[in-house]
Design an enzyme around this catalytic site. Structure first.
Site, PDB file in Angstrom:
ATOM      1  N   HIS B  39       7.432   7.908   6.359  1.00  0.00           N
ATOM      2  CA  HIS B  39       6.396   7.675   5.335  1.00  0.00           C
ATOM      3  C   HIS B  39       5.105   8.373   5.748  1.00  0.00           C
ATOM      4  O   HIS B  39       4.162   7.687   6.196  1.00  0.00           O
ATOM      5  CB  HIS B  39       6.155   6.174   5.168  1.00  0.00           C
ATOM      6  N   ILE B  45       1.102   8.438   6.176  1.00  0.00           N
ATOM      7  CA  ILE B  45       0.136   7.497   5.584  1.00  0.00           C
ATOM      8  C   ILE B  45       0.753   6.105   5.593  1.00  0.00           C
ATOM      9  O   ILE B  45       1.965   5.942   5.543  1.00  0.00           O
ATOM     10  CB  ILE B  45      -0.264   7.887   4.138  1.00  0.00           C
ATOM     11  N   VAL B  49       2.710  -1.134   0.476  1.00  0.00           N
ATOM     12  CA  VAL B  49       3.193  -2.513   0.571  1.00  0.00           C
ATOM     13  C   VAL B  49       2.694  -3.182   1.852  1.00  0.00           C
ATOM     14  O   VAL B  49       2.440  -4.397   1.871  1.00  0.00           O
ATOM     15  CB  VAL B  49       4.737  -2.588   0.515  1.00  0.00           C
ATOM     16  N   GLU B  53       0.375  -6.425   2.249  1.00  0.00           N
ATOM     17  CA  GLU B  53       0.686  -7.532   3.149  1.00  0.00           C
ATOM     18  C   GLU B  53      -0.514  -7.837   4.056  1.00  0.00           C
ATOM     19  O   GLU B  53      -0.784  -9.010   4.357  1.00  0.00           O
ATOM     20  CB  GLU B  53       1.920  -7.194   3.991  1.00  0.00           C
TER      21      GLU B  53
END
Lengths: 99, 161
Positions: B39, B45, B49, B53
């Protein structure tokens, strides 16, 4: 000014994407409208904000679980409107500051 | 952050139970962390999600404080989550949350994540909170509170409702 029932019916229609004309005073929020606990949380938030109250959902749930009340007393919309009117009246009388 | 154990925040900077606000900090892992290998390759980055959180955990500590550690908050709803900018590896995040509404058995917060003055994301979060469902969970949360510097004095300093 619209009635308490009209206000909560509009909130339910908007929050749960339920056609407004299917929401009646006799409708049971859970059994007839199929509102689940998460959606009801959203509805409670909107009702609390709209009426400036804190609906005692935990107390009501406990009363139902203990057999001291029926779900109809709290979740049939005309009855819910009555409960809200009572909470608003208590708040206006200065007695509704607790949880 | 310890992503392996889902610990998204590192320390509480400020907790004010009168204004019902909290400020926390979180150190984003370095580029060598495995989360960034996917990712994204060549453009690491933080996943949105995980930022969400982080906002939820920040809000959760605020609710824990307001309920004096008698009730455990569980995330129930995320509304209007907006990822406003990329968060690169190694960033220092400042996360702010405040109570928007305290209902019966639930609470609604608004939260945002900043790097410096730049807001990178924000959301409105709804939590159910219940009496601690497990003694082990309570022990864990107490240990976590110590680790992230939960200001116990804030509990006694808070004004009566």
């Amino acid at each position: 000014m619209s009635s308490t029932f009209e206000q909560i019916a509009n909130i339910i229609a908007e929050t749960c994407d339920i056609p407004r004309d299917t929401i009646k005073p006799e409708s049971h929020a859970i059994d007839d409208l199929g509102i689940d606990s998460l959606d009801f949380l959203d509805i409670a938030f909107a009702i609390d904000k709209a009426f400036g109250i804190k609906m005692p959902l935990e107390k009501w749930t406990q009363e139902v679980n203990d057999g001291k009340a029926t779900t109809e007393q709290y979740f049939v919309l005309k009855n819910l409107a009555d409960r809200i009117d009572e909470l608003v009246a208590a708040k206006n009388a200065g007695a509704g500051t607790g949880s | 952050m310890k992503l392996e154990t889902f610990q998204l925040i590192d320390r509480i900077v400020d907790l004010n139970l009168d204004t019902k606000t909290i400020v926390v900090e979180a150190d984003v892992p370095p580029e060598c962390h495995s989360v960034f290998s996917g990712h994204f390759p060549g453009y690491p980055i933080m996943p949105g999600v995980l930022l969400t959180e982080a906002m939820a955990q920040s809000s959760g500590w605020l609710i824990l404080g307001l309920t004096k550690f008698e009730r455990m908050p569980f995330l129930a709803m995320v509304r209007e989550a907006k990822m406003r900018g990329f968060v690169p590896p190694g960033s220092l995040l400042t996360i702010e949350a405040k109570i928007e509404h305290e209902g019966s058995g639930f609470a609604v917060t608004s939260a945002k994540v900043r790097i410096g003055k730049d807001v990178k994301c924000n959301a409105e979060l709804t939590f159910r909170h219940v009496p601690f469902p497990s003694p082990d969970l309570r022990v864990h949360m107490d240990a976590m509170a110590t680790r992230i510097g939960f200001p116990q004095q804030a509990l006694s300093a808070a004004g009566n409702e």
